[in-house]
Scaffold this motif. Structure first.
Motif, PDB file in Angstrom:
ATOM      1  N   ASP A 131       0.962  -0.979   0.017  1.00  0.00           N
ATOM      2  CA  ASP A 131      -0.037  -0.023   0.019  1.00  0.00           C
ATOM      3  C   ASP A 131       0.811   1.170  -0.194  1.00  0.00           C
ATOM      4  O   ASP A 131       1.954   1.165   0.530  1.00  0.00           O
ATOM      5  N   PRO A 132       0.564   2.219  -0.552  1.00  0.00           N
ATOM      6  CA  PRO A 132       1.175   3.482  -0.511  1.00  0.00           C
ATOM      7  C   PRO A 132       1.323   3.898   1.029  1.00  0.00           C
ATOM      8  O   PRO A 132       0.422   3.818   1.690  1.00  0.00           O
ATOM      9  N   GLN A 133       2.439   4.656   1.465  1.00  0.00           N
ATOM     10  CA  GLN A 133       2.699   5.034   2.680  1.00  0.00           C
ATOM     11  C   GLN A 133       1.779   6.003   2.983  1.00  0.00           C
ATOM     12  O   GLN A 133       1.515   7.172   2.170  1.00  0.00           O
ATOM     13  N   PRO A 134       1.058   5.904   4.118  1.00  0.00           N
ATOM     14  CA  PRO A 134       0.298   7.383   4.733  1.00  0.00           C
ATOM     15  C   PRO A 134       1.208   8.516   4.726  1.00  0.00           C
ATOM     16  O   PRO A 134       2.296   8.556   5.125  1.00  0.00           O
ATOM     17  N   GLN A 135       0.506   9.659   4.423  1.00  0.00           N
ATOM     18  CA  GLN A 135       1.275  11.002   4.358  1.00  0.00           C
ATOM     19  C   GLN A 135       0.961  11.665   5.709  1.00  0.00           C
ATOM     20  O   GLN A 135       1.724  12.587   6.239  1.00  0.00           O
ATOM     21  N   SER A 136      -0.072  11.493   6.514  1.00  0.00           N
ATOM     22  CA  SER A 136      -0.397  11.973   7.417  1.00  0.00           C
ATOM     23  C   SER A 136      -0.749  11.417   8.596  1.00  0.00           C
ATOM     24  O   SER A 136      -0.863  10.072   8.385  1.00  0.00           O
ATOM     25  N   LYS A 137      -0.932  11.985   9.800  1.00  0.00           N
ATOM     26  CA  LYS A 137      -1.291  11.188  11.182  1.00  0.00           C
ATOM     27  C   LYS A 137      -2.713  10.715  10.899  1.00  0.00           C
ATOM     28  O   LYS A 137      -3.070   9.479  11.184  1.00  0.00           O
ATOM     29  N   ASP A 138      -3.754  11.222  10.246  1.00  0.00           N
ATOM     30  CA  ASP A 138      -4.945  10.904   9.989  1.00  0.00           C
ATOM     31  C   ASP A 138      -4.893   9.487   9.047  1.00  0.00           C
ATOM     32  O   ASP A 138      -5.633   8.519   9.374  1.00  0.00           O
ATOM     33  N   GLU A 139      -4.174   9.505   7.964  1.00  0.00           N
ATOM     34  CA  GLU A 139      -4.073   8.569   7.037  1.00  0.00           C
ATOM     35  C   GLU A 139      -3.697   7.367   7.818  1.00  0.00           C
ATOM     36  O   GLU A 139      -3.948   6.148   7.639  1.00  0.00           O
ATOM     37  N   VAL A 140      -2.686   7.534   8.655  1.00  0.00           N
ATOM     38  CA  VAL A 140      -2.214   6.415   9.611  1.00  0.00           C
ATOM     39  C   VAL A 140      -3.038   5.776  10.378  1.00  0.00           C
ATOM     40  O   VAL A 140      -3.196   4.364  10.444  1.00  0.00           O
ATOM     41  N   LEU A 141      -4.170   6.424  11.024  1.00  0.00           N
ATOM     42  CA  LEU A 141      -5.178   5.964  11.982  1.00  0.00           C
ATOM     43  C   LEU A 141      -6.255   5.159  10.986  1.00  0.00           C
ATOM     44  O   LEU A 141      -6.427   4.162  11.254  1.00  0.00           O
ATOM     45  N   LEU A 142      -6.452   5.730   9.851  1.00  0.00           N
ATOM     46  CA  LEU A 142      -7.365   5.054   9.066  1.00  0.00           C
ATOM     47  C   LEU A 142      -6.966   3.861   8.502  1.00  0.00           C
ATOM     48  O   LEU A 142      -7.600   2.767   8.278  1.00  0.00           O
ATOM     49  N   SER A 143      -5.557   3.718   8.272  1.00  0.00           N
ATOM     50  CA  SER A 143      -4.869   2.485   7.614  1.00  0.00           C
ATOM     51  C   SER A 143      -4.946   1.574   8.603  1.00  0.00           C
ATOM     52  O   SER A 143      -5.230   0.230   8.396  1.00  0.00           O
ATOM     53  N   LEU A 144      -4.841   1.891   9.847  1.00  0.00           N
ATOM     54  CA  LEU A 144      -4.785   0.973  11.169  1.00  0.00           C
ATOM     55  C   LEU A 144      -6.253   0.351  11.280  1.00  0.00           C
ATOM     56  O   LEU A 144      -6.426  -0.895  11.417  1.00  0.00           O
ATOM     57  N   VAL A 145      -7.325   1.193  11.164  1.00  0.00           N
ATOM     58  CA  VAL A 145      -8.446   0.683  10.983  1.00  0.00           C
ATOM     59  C   VAL A 145      -8.880  -0.120  10.207  1.00  0.00           C
ATOM     60  O   VAL A 145      -9.477  -1.101  10.367  1.00  0.00           O
ATOM     61  N   GLU A 146      -8.553  -0.116   8.988  1.00  0.00           N
ATOM     62  CA  GLU A 146      -8.761  -0.916   7.838  1.00  0.00           C
ATOM     63  C   GLU A 146      -8.213  -2.013   8.106  1.00  0.00           C
ATOM     64  O   GLU A 146      -8.588  -3.258   7.743  1.00  0.00           O
ATOM     65  N   ARG A 147      -7.078  -2.423   8.520  1.00  0.00           N
ATOM     66  CA  ARG A 147      -6.311  -3.511   8.608  1.00  0.00           C
ATOM     67  C   ARG A 147      -6.952  -4.320   9.793  1.00  0.00           C
ATOM     68  O   ARG A 147      -7.160  -5.596   9.590  1.00  0.00           O
ATOM     69  N   THR A 148      -7.246  -3.613  10.833  1.00  0.00           N
ATOM     70  CA  THR A 148      -8.013  -4.617  11.974  1.00  0.00           C
ATOM     71  C   THR A 148      -9.396  -5.009  11.304  1.00  0.00           C
ATOM     72  O   THR A 148      -9.681  -6.095  11.646  1.00  0.00           O
ATOM     73  N   ASN A 149     -10.339  -4.261  10.510  1.00  0.00           N
ATOM     74  CA  ASN A 149     -11.605  -4.586  10.132  1.00  0.00           C
ATOM     75  C   ASN A 149     -11.143  -5.845   9.092  1.00  0.00           C
ATOM     76  O   ASN A 149     -12.013  -6.923   9.122  1.00  0.00           O
ATOM     77  N   VAL A 150      -9.968  -5.802   8.301  1.00  0.00           N
ATOM     78  CA  VAL A 150      -9.879  -6.972   7.557  1.00  0.00           C
ATOM     79  C   VAL A 150      -9.428  -8.215   8.207  1.00  0.00           C
ATOM     80  O   VAL A 150      -9.942  -9.262   7.745  1.00  0.00           O
ATOM     81  N   GLU A 151      -8.638  -7.996   9.267  1.00  0.00           N
ATOM     82  CA  GLU A 151      -8.130  -9.228   9.969  1.00  0.00           C
ATOM     83  C   GLU A 151      -9.458  -9.697  10.738  1.00  0.00           C
ATOM     84  O   GLU A 151      -9.576 -10.771  10.867  1.00  0.00           O
ATOM     85  N   ARG A 152     -10.560  -9.020  11.128  1.00  0.00           N
ATOM     86  CA  ARG A 152     -11.506  -9.464  11.864  1.00  0.00           C
ATOM     87  C   ARG A 152     -12.422 -10.266  10.905  1.00  0.00           C
ATOM     88  O   ARG A 152     -13.041 -11.398  11.414  1.00  0.00           O
ATOM     89  N   THR A 153     -12.516  -9.760   9.537  1.00  0.00           N
ATOM     90  CA  THR A 153     -13.472 -10.640   8.589  1.00  0.00           C
ATOM     91  C   THR A 153     -12.649 -11.697   8.218  1.00  0.00           C
ATOM     92  O   THR A 153     -13.358 -12.739   8.011  1.00  0.00           O
ATOM     93  N   ASN A 154     -11.505 -11.838   8.318  1.00  0.00           N
ATOM     94  CA  ASN A 154     -10.580 -13.111   7.630  1.00  0.00           C
ATOM     95  C   ASN A 154     -10.687 -14.019   8.702  1.00  0.00           C
ATOM     96  O   ASN A 154     -10.610 -15.024   8.434  1.00  0.00           O
ATOM     97  N   GLY A 155     -10.671 -13.556   9.890  1.00  0.00           N
ATOM     98  CA  GLY A 155     -10.752 -14.400  11.357  1.00  0.00           C
ATOM     99  C   GLY A 155     -12.075 -15.066  11.357  1.00  0.00           C
ATOM    100  O   GLY A 155     -11.905 -16.076  12.021  1.00  0.00           O
ATOM    101  N   ARG A 156     -12.858 -14.606  10.974  1.00  0.00           N
ATOM    102  CA  ARG A 156     -14.325 -15.090  11.312  1.00  0.00           C
ATOM    103  C   ARG A 156     -14.610 -16.159  10.273  1.00  0.00           C
ATOM    104  O   ARG A 156     -14.529 -16.581   9.266  1.00  0.00           O
TER     105      ARG A 156
END
Length: 174
Positions: free
Chosen positions: A149-174
């Motif tokens: 993925d492209p590297q996040p440019q700001s703090k907000d983008e970092v937080l959004l990417s962390l949220v997305e990863r956790t959501n993907v891991e939850r859906t894959n884990g179920r």
């Protein structure tokens, strides 16, 4: 020695020095005055001084005599002796270094053969494993390949990417 004798010895020494210098300039024997000759017959010290001057004059005169010119072949003989000595030293040096040169040549030859053998082995080993490595790359991968993925440019983008990863891991884990 009395005071009169000391004065006459000093005067004799001065006269002897002058007479020796004059005789050296003229190339003659040392000539003394009548008074000096009379003193010389009575004084052993002055007689020894005259003998010493005479001996030193003869030694110096012998050293100043011209010597014979060297023969025309003198330089050739000297150069022949020098060349013979150089050849002798070169022969001695070659008896030591000749085996060393042969040994060095053999070592270089063996090293060259080893380099060629290792090069051939490395080439054949790499070409046979390159076909197998493309097949087995995924089997030996330690870390799963993630999508870049492209590297996040700001703090907000970092937080959004962390949220997305956790959501993907939850859906894959179920």
């Amino acid at each position: 020695m009395t005071k009169l004798n000391e004065n006459s010895c000093e005067q004799f020494d001065l006269q002897l020095a002058d007479a020796a210098e004059l005789a050296a300039e003229r190339g003659e024997q040392i000539a003394l005055s009548v008074d000096s000759s009379a003193h010389l017959s009575n004084c052993a010290r002055c007689s020894d001084a005259l003998d010493a001057v005479s001996v030193s004059r003869s030694i110096l005169h012998a050293g100043l005599e011209p010597t014979a010119a060297p023969s025309p072949f003198f330089a050739k003989r000297v150069m022949a002796v020098i060349r013979a000595e150089e050849n002798r030293l070169a022969a001695q040096g070659s008896t030591f270094w000749s085996p060393m040169q042969h040994l060095a040549a053999r070592i270089a030859m063996v090293a060259g053969v080893l380099v060629m053998a290792l090069t051939i082995y490395a080439y054949t080993f790499n070409s046979s494993t390159s076909v197998d490595s493309t097949v087995n790359v995924t089997a030996y991968e330690l870390v799963p390949h993630q999508q870049l993925d492209p590297q996040p440019q700001s703090k907000d983008e970092v937080l959004l990417s962390l949220v997305e990863r956790t959501n993907v891991e939850r859906t894959n884990g179920r």
